[in-house]
Design an enzyme around this catalytic site. Structure first.
Site, PDB file in Angstrom:
ATOM      1  N   ARG A   1      13.298  -5.242   9.510  1.00 31.65           N
ATOM      2  CA  ARG A   1      12.276  -4.818  10.460  1.00 31.65           C
ATOM      3  C   ARG A   1      11.972  -5.972  11.404  1.00 31.65           C
ATOM      4  O   ARG A   1      11.820  -7.118  10.955  1.00 31.65           O
ATOM      5  CB  ARG A   1      11.005  -4.405   9.721  1.00 31.65           C
ATOM      6  CG  ARG A   1      11.124  -3.068   9.028  1.00 31.65           C
ATOM      7  CD  ARG A   1       9.895  -2.718   8.220  1.00 31.65           C
ATOM      8  NE  ARG A   1       8.642  -2.915   8.962  1.00 31.65           N
ATOM      9  CZ  ARG A   1       7.455  -2.571   8.494  1.00 31.65           C
ATOM     10  NH1 ARG A   1       7.349  -2.031   7.291  1.00 31.65           N
ATOM     11  NH2 ARG A   1       6.366  -2.778   9.206  1.00 31.65           N
TER      12      ARG A   1
ATOM     13  N   ARG B   1      -9.679   1.387   9.685  1.00 34.22           N
ATOM     14  CA  ARG B   1      -9.400  -0.015   9.969  1.00 34.22           C
ATOM     15  C   ARG B   1     -10.643  -0.765  10.441  1.00 34.22           C
ATOM     16  O   ARG B   1     -10.623  -1.991  10.524  1.00 34.22           O
ATOM     17  CB  ARG B   1      -8.311  -0.135  11.045  1.00 34.22           C
ATOM     18  CG  ARG B   1      -6.944   0.345  10.602  1.00 34.22           C
ATOM     19  CD  ARG B   1      -5.944   0.197  11.733  1.00 34.22           C
ATOM     20  NE  ARG B   1      -4.645   0.755  11.412  1.00 34.22           N
ATOM     21  CZ  ARG B   1      -3.652   0.104  10.824  1.00 34.22           C
ATOM     22  NH1 ARG B   1      -3.837  -1.145  10.466  1.00 34.22           N
ATOM     23  NH2 ARG B   1      -2.499   0.686  10.584  1.00 34.22           N
TER      24      ARG B   1
ATOM     25  N   ARG C   1      12.585  -9.485   3.393  1.00 33.40           N
ATOM     26  CA  ARG C   1      13.010  -8.111   3.097  1.00 33.40           C
ATOM     27  C   ARG C   1      14.164  -7.670   3.998  1.00 33.40           C
ATOM     28  O   ARG C   1      14.203  -8.006   5.174  1.00 33.40           O
ATOM     29  CB  ARG C   1      11.842  -7.136   3.297  1.00 33.40           C
ATOM     30  CG  ARG C   1      10.683  -7.374   2.358  1.00 33.40           C
ATOM     31  CD  ARG C   1       9.631  -6.289   2.432  1.00 33.40           C
ATOM     32  NE  ARG C   1       9.009  -6.138   3.739  1.00 33.40           N
ATOM     33  CZ  ARG C   1       7.880  -5.490   3.954  1.00 33.40           C
ATOM     34  NH1 ARG C   1       7.241  -4.934   2.931  1.00 33.40           N
ATOM     35  NH2 ARG C   1       7.370  -5.388   5.163  1.00 33.40           N
TER      36      ARG C   1
ATOM     37  N   LYS D   1       0.825  -1.213   0.000  1.00 37.86           N
ATOM     38  CA  LYS D   1       0.000   0.000   0.000  1.00 37.86           C
ATOM     39  C   LYS D   1       0.862   1.267   0.000  1.00 37.86           C
ATOM     40  O   LYS D   1       0.590   2.213  -0.732  1.00 37.86           O
ATOM     41  CB  LYS D   1      -0.937   0.004   1.219  1.00 37.86           C
ATOM     42  CG  LYS D   1      -1.889  -1.168   1.284  1.00 37.86           C
ATOM     43  CD  LYS D   1      -2.853  -1.065   2.453  1.00 37.86           C
ATOM     44  CE  LYS D   1      -2.177  -1.124   3.812  1.00 37.86           C
ATOM     45  NZ  LYS D   1      -1.493  -2.419   4.058  1.00 37.86           N
TER      46      LYS D   1
ATOM     47  N   ARG E   1      -0.343 -10.493  12.399  1.00 41.15           N
ATOM     48  CA  ARG E   1      -0.837  -9.254  11.784  1.00 41.15           C
ATOM     49  C   ARG E   1      -1.931  -9.540  10.766  1.00 41.15           C
ATOM     50  O   ARG E   1      -2.903  -8.783  10.647  1.00 41.15           O
ATOM     51  CB  ARG E   1       0.327  -8.503  11.129  1.00 41.15           C
ATOM     52  CG  ARG E   1       1.370  -8.010  12.135  1.00 41.15           C
ATOM     53  CD  ARG E   1       2.605  -7.480  11.443  1.00 41.15           C
ATOM     54  NE  ARG E   1       2.364  -6.204  10.802  1.00 41.15           N
ATOM     55  CZ  ARG E   1       3.185  -5.674   9.880  1.00 41.15           C
ATOM     56  NH1 ARG E   1       4.268  -6.324   9.503  1.00 41.15           N
ATOM     57  NH2 ARG E   1       2.903  -4.515   9.346  1.00 41.15           N
TER      58      ARG E   1
END
Length: 215
Positions: free
Chosen positions: A161, A88, A127, A13, A172
């Protein structure tokens, strides 16, 4: 043009919002960034939110709506905005609609980036980023040309991260399904919801979004 980008964590996003921002002069509004900036600058809404957060509470929907309400009236939102990370929940979506109507504004599209979750988990958990210049890489899909050396600046320090791991991603995604997915029918009923394949290449996803915005 005012757009909401929806999709689970890691769907891209933020990347797509930046591309729309560059192409159309729209402004990406990340509620998390806005909240942190308001707290950092000791603005009234930020101080109110900080007080709630320090007490261990969640920032109330009404406060988040006020934050967005103030921000969209700035001149840099004249060409429209892209909401990333809000709403949300259905109550947040309803409150956003009421606020926009009070400002004679409306949403033009709500775009869902649909993903394949096992593939998404693999994509996100691989990542890593150059600590020196911020260039992004992936263990499988975009490794450095020379192992351990950044293609851009030659740096040898990389970061990941802490939440980019399979276990955290599953948690999540579960939260996304429980809290955020229920707003998809809300926007579908309003005729605003459009869907693109979020697993396509970054460029193909962008082209698909552009095509939808023209319809």
């Amino acid at each position: 043009m005012n757009v909401i980008l929806l999709g689970p964590p890691g769907a891209g996003k933020g990347t797509q919002a930046k591309m729309l921002e560059e192409e159309h002069g729209m402004l990406q509004l990340s509620t998390g960034d806005m909240l942190r900036a308001s707290i950092r600058h000791k603005e009234p809404l930020g101080l109110e939110a900080e007080k709630v957060m320090k007490a261990g509470g969640l920032v109330p929907d009404a406060l988040m709506i006020k934050l967005i309400e103030e921000r969209i009236m700035f001149p840099d939102c004249e060409n429209g905005f892209i909401l990333d990370g809000f709403p949300r929940t259905v109550p947040q979506a309803e409150a956003l609609d009421r606020m926009l109507a009070s400002k004679n504004k409306k949403l033009d599209a709500v775009i869902e980036l649909k993903v394949d979750e096992p593939e998404l988990i693999e994509r996100v958990s691989g990542r890593f980023t150059c600590a020196s210049c911020g260039a992004g890489y992936h263990d499988k899909f975009k490794p450095t040309k020379e192992p351990g050396v950044c293609d851009q600046c030659g740096g040898k320090d990389f970061t990941r991260r802490p939440d980019d791991n399979p276990e955290t991603m599953k948690t999540r995604l579960k939260t996304y399904h429980e809290q955020t997915e229920p707003i998809l029918p809300y926007y579908k009923q309003k005729g605003l919801l459009k869907t693109v394949d979020g697993m396509a290449s970054m460029e193909d996803v962008h082209r698909a979004i552009e095509a939808l915005l023209k319809t």
